[in-house]
Design a protein around this motif. Structure first.
Motif, PDB file in Angstrom:
ATOM      1  N   VAL A 141       0.867  -1.181   0.000  1.00 44.90           N
ATOM      2  CA  VAL A 141       0.000   0.000   0.000  1.00 44.90           C
ATOM      3  C   VAL A 141       0.901   1.226   0.000  1.00 44.90           C
ATOM      4  O   VAL A 141       1.717   1.401   0.910  1.00 44.90           O
ATOM      5  CB  VAL A 141      -0.931   0.022   1.237  1.00 44.90           C
ATOM      6  N   GLY A 142       0.793   2.045  -1.017  1.00 41.09           N
ATOM      7  CA  GLY A 142       1.548   3.290  -1.112  1.00 41.09           C
ATOM      8  C   GLY A 142       0.658   4.457  -0.744  1.00 41.09           C
ATOM      9  O   GLY A 142      -0.478   4.555  -1.215  1.00 41.09           O
ATOM     10  N   THR A 143       1.158   5.338   0.102  1.00 41.78           N
ATOM     11  CA  THR A 143       0.395   6.464   0.627  1.00 41.78           C
ATOM     12  C   THR A 143       1.110   7.772   0.290  1.00 41.78           C
ATOM     13  O   THR A 143       2.345   7.834   0.305  1.00 41.78           O
ATOM     14  CB  THR A 143       0.270   6.329   2.163  1.00 41.78           C
ATOM     15  N   MET A 144       0.344   8.817   0.037  1.00 37.89           N
ATOM     16  CA  MET A 144       0.956  10.109  -0.259  1.00 37.89           C
ATOM     17  C   MET A 144       1.563  10.722   0.994  1.00 37.89           C
ATOM     18  O   MET A 144       0.903  10.830   2.018  1.00 37.89           O
ATOM     19  CB  MET A 144      -0.054  11.092  -0.843  1.00 37.89           C
ATOM     20  N   LEU A 200      -4.692  -4.648  -8.519  1.00 36.81           N
ATOM     21  CA  LEU A 200      -3.904  -3.423  -8.590  1.00 36.81           C
ATOM     22  C   LEU A 200      -4.894  -2.266  -8.705  1.00 36.81           C
ATOM     23  O   LEU A 200      -5.689  -2.218  -9.650  1.00 36.81           O
ATOM     24  CB  LEU A 200      -2.977  -3.465  -9.807  1.00 36.81           C
ATOM     25  N   VAL A 201      -4.856  -1.367  -7.726  1.00 39.56           N
ATOM     26  CA  VAL A 201      -5.703  -0.174  -7.741  1.00 39.56           C
ATOM     27  C   VAL A 201      -4.777   1.033  -7.622  1.00 39.56           C
ATOM     28  O   VAL A 201      -3.910   1.064  -6.746  1.00 39.56           O
ATOM     29  CB  VAL A 201      -6.722  -0.165  -6.571  1.00 39.56           C
ATOM     30  N   HIS A 202      -4.966   2.019  -8.491  1.00 36.98           N
ATOM     31  CA  HIS A 202      -4.123   3.211  -8.480  1.00 36.98           C
ATOM     32  C   HIS A 202      -5.005   4.445  -8.556  1.00 36.98           C
ATOM     33  O   HIS A 202      -5.946   4.502  -9.343  1.00 36.98           O
ATOM     34  CB  HIS A 202      -3.152   3.204  -9.664  1.00 36.98           C
ATOM     35  N   ARG A 203      -4.676   5.442  -7.752  1.00 37.71           N
ATOM     36  CA  ARG A 203      -5.401   6.712  -7.760  1.00 37.71           C
ATOM     37  C   ARG A 203      -5.007   7.547  -8.964  1.00 37.71           C
ATOM     38  O   ARG A 203      -3.875   7.496  -9.439  1.00 37.71           O
ATOM     39  CB  ARG A 203      -5.077   7.528  -6.501  1.00 37.71           C
ATOM     40  N   GLY A 207      -6.168  11.784 -10.486  1.00 36.35           N
ATOM     41  CA  GLY A 207      -6.843  13.007 -10.080  1.00 36.35           C
ATOM     42  C   GLY A 207      -6.201  13.617  -8.844  1.00 36.35           C
ATOM     43  O   GLY A 207      -5.011  13.399  -8.567  1.00 36.35           O
ATOM     44  N   GLN A 208      -7.004  14.376  -8.096  1.00 38.69           N
ATOM     45  CA  GLN A 208      -6.503  15.088  -6.922  1.00 38.69           C
ATOM     46  C   GLN A 208      -6.316  14.141  -5.747  1.00 38.69           C
ATOM     47  O   GLN A 208      -7.218  13.384  -5.413  1.00 38.69           O
ATOM     48  CB  GLN A 208      -7.461  16.215  -6.528  1.00 38.69           C
ATOM     49  N   VAL A 209      -5.136  14.216  -5.127  1.00 36.44           N
ATOM     50  CA  VAL A 209      -4.786  13.363  -3.988  1.00 36.44           C
ATOM     51  C   VAL A 209      -4.253  14.264  -2.875  1.00 36.44           C
ATOM     52  O   VAL A 209      -3.548  15.241  -3.141  1.00 36.44           O
ATOM     53  CB  VAL A 209      -3.715  12.319  -4.390  1.00 36.44           C
ATOM     54  N   GLU A 210      -4.578  13.911  -1.649  1.00 32.60           N
ATOM     55  CA  GLU A 210      -4.144  14.671  -0.479  1.00 32.60           C
ATOM     56  C   GLU A 210      -3.195  13.811   0.365  1.00 32.60           C
ATOM     57  O   GLU A 210      -3.238  12.580   0.297  1.00 32.60           O
ATOM     58  CB  GLU A 210      -5.352  15.073   0.368  1.00 32.60           C
ATOM     59  N   PRO A 211      -2.350  14.441   1.176  1.00 36.25           N
ATOM     60  CA  PRO A 211      -1.480  13.660   2.058  1.00 36.25           C
ATOM     61  C   PRO A 211      -2.285  12.665   2.891  1.00 36.25           C
ATOM     62  O   PRO A 211      -3.389  12.964   3.341  1.00 36.25           O
ATOM     63  CB  PRO A 211      -0.822  14.730   2.943  1.00 36.25           C
ATOM     64  N   ASN A 212      -1.735  11.492   3.043  1.00 37.00           N
ATOM     65  CA  ASN A 212      -2.299  10.360   3.764  1.00 37.00           C
ATOM     66  C   ASN A 212      -3.318   9.564   2.943  1.00 37.00           C
ATOM     67  O   ASN A 212      -3.787   8.534   3.393  1.00 37.00           O
ATOM     68  CB  ASN A 212      -2.904  10.754   5.119  1.00 37.00           C
ATOM     69  N   ASP A 213      -3.672  10.014   1.732  1.00 36.31           N
ATOM     70  CA  ASP A 213      -4.533   9.211   0.861  1.00 36.31           C
ATOM     71  C   ASP A 213      -3.729   8.027   0.333  1.00 36.31           C
ATOM     72  O   ASP A 213      -2.533   8.144   0.049  1.00 36.31           O
ATOM     73  CB  ASP A 213      -5.006  10.020  -0.353  1.00 36.31           C
ATOM     74  N   LEU A 272      -2.394   5.911  -2.490  1.00 39.22           N
ATOM     75  CA  LEU A 272      -2.096   6.137  -3.909  1.00 39.22           C
ATOM     76  C   LEU A 272      -2.191   4.859  -4.719  1.00 39.22           C
ATOM     77  O   LEU A 272      -2.665   4.866  -5.856  1.00 39.22           O
ATOM     78  CB  LEU A 272      -0.676   6.692  -4.076  1.00 39.22           C
ATOM     79  N   VAL A 273      -1.687   3.762  -4.146  1.00 35.69           N
ATOM     80  CA  VAL A 273      -1.625   2.519  -4.906  1.00 35.69           C
ATOM     81  C   VAL A 273      -1.766   1.321  -3.970  1.00 35.69           C
ATOM     82  O   VAL A 273      -1.282   1.347  -2.835  1.00 35.69           O
ATOM     83  CB  VAL A 273      -0.310   2.431  -5.723  1.00 35.69           C
ATOM     84  N   LEU A 274      -2.442   0.310  -4.480  1.00 38.09           N
ATOM     85  CA  LEU A 274      -2.573  -0.977  -3.803  1.00 38.09           C
ATOM     86  C   LEU A 274      -2.158  -2.057  -4.789  1.00 38.09           C
ATOM     87  O   LEU A 274      -2.665  -2.093  -5.919  1.00 38.09           O
ATOM     88  CB  LEU A 274      -4.028  -1.208  -3.374  1.00 38.09           C
ATOM     89  N   VAL A 275      -1.237  -2.905  -4.380  1.00 33.01           N
ATOM     90  CA  VAL A 275      -0.880  -4.097  -5.139  1.00 33.01           C
ATOM     91  C   VAL A 275      -1.048  -5.275  -4.193  1.00 33.01           C
ATOM     92  O   VAL A 275      -0.422  -5.316  -3.132  1.00 33.01           O
ATOM     93  CB  VAL A 275       0.579  -4.051  -5.657  1.00 33.01           C
ATOM     94  N   ALA A 276      -1.914  -6.205  -4.564  1.00 38.52           N
ATOM     95  CA  ALA A 276      -2.117  -7.421  -3.771  1.00 38.52           C
ATOM     96  C   ALA A 276      -1.961  -8.621  -4.698  1.00 38.52           C
ATOM     97  O   ALA A 276      -2.531  -8.644  -5.791  1.00 38.52           O
ATOM     98  CB  ALA A 276      -3.496  -7.425  -3.119  1.00 38.52           C
ATOM     99  N   VAL A 277      -1.160  -9.585  -4.252  1.00 41.46           N
ATOM    100  CA  VAL A 277      -0.917 -10.794  -5.037  1.00 41.46           C
ATOM    101  C   VAL A 277      -1.214 -12.002  -4.155  1.00 41.46           C
ATOM    102  O   VAL A 277      -0.680 -12.112  -3.054  1.00 41.46           O
ATOM    103  CB  VAL A 277       0.545 -10.860  -5.534  1.00 41.46           C
ATOM    104  N   TRP A 278      -2.059 -12.887  -4.662  1.00 39.45           N
ATOM    105  CA  TRP A 278      -2.383 -14.137  -3.968  1.00 39.45           C
ATOM    106  C   TRP A 278      -1.673 -15.279  -4.675  1.00 39.45           C
ATOM    107  O   TRP A 278      -1.665 -15.360  -5.900  1.00 39.45           O
ATOM    108  CB  TRP A 278      -3.893 -14.387  -4.000  1.00 39.45           C
TER     109      TRP A 278
END
Length: 150
Positions: A36-39, A82-85, A87-93, A95-101
């Motif tokens: 999980v990547g966060t701004m 894989l989910v990626h933001r 548009g407008q992003v604020e600190p603590n939002d 940014l990206v989720l990568v999950a592999v099963w």
């Protein structure tokens, strides 16, 4: 294998729970590697109060899908999210989720890292930061993924 872009705030843990339920993989995996990547509210020594992520609709999703498919050709993965933001992003939002099963942790860890590193270097995203002083700037390079030592 799911790739999606979101222009709204999302909860990565809810995304994972929803995906596991919908994918029907319960009992089939022994490992889930999650990144999980966060701004941050800082970059390059400056305070940052927001960021706008631009992309090419369609092209960006295709590139992300290719990265996931390349990982699937190298490691034994049961599923990927894989989910990626954008548009407008604020600190603590988020940014990206990568999950592999996967059945085993090695495949899950290695595929997850591969996806994330290739996303950072190959996916067509452009970041425009708004600094605390009101100025804006384009982010010209991605970090190496490691804190630089002074």
């Amino acid at each position: 294998m799911t790739v999606k872009l979101s222009d709204a705030v999302f909860d990565p843990w809810q995304e994972i729970a929803d995906h596991q339920q919908a994918a029907g993989i319960a009992g089939k995996y022994g490992a889930t590697a999650v990144f999980v990547g966060t701004m941050r509210d800082f970059n390059q020594g400056d305070s940052v109060c927001g960021m706008y992520l631009e992309h090419y609709p369609g092209m960006t999703e295709r590139q992300l899908q290719q990265i996931v498919e390349q990982a699937a050709s190298q490691w034994q993965m049961l599923d990927t999210l894989l989910v990626h933001r954008v548009g407008q992003v604020e600190p603590n939002d988020t940014l990206v989720l990568v999950a592999v099963w996967s059945e085993h942790r090695g495949d899950a860890f290695d595929a997850s890292r591969f996806i994330m590193e290739n996303l950072k270097s190959r996916a067509p995203f452009w970041k425009r930061e708004t600094l605390a002083n009101g100025k804006q700037r384009w982010v010209e390079t991605n970090s190496s993924g490691y804190k630089r030592q002074s």
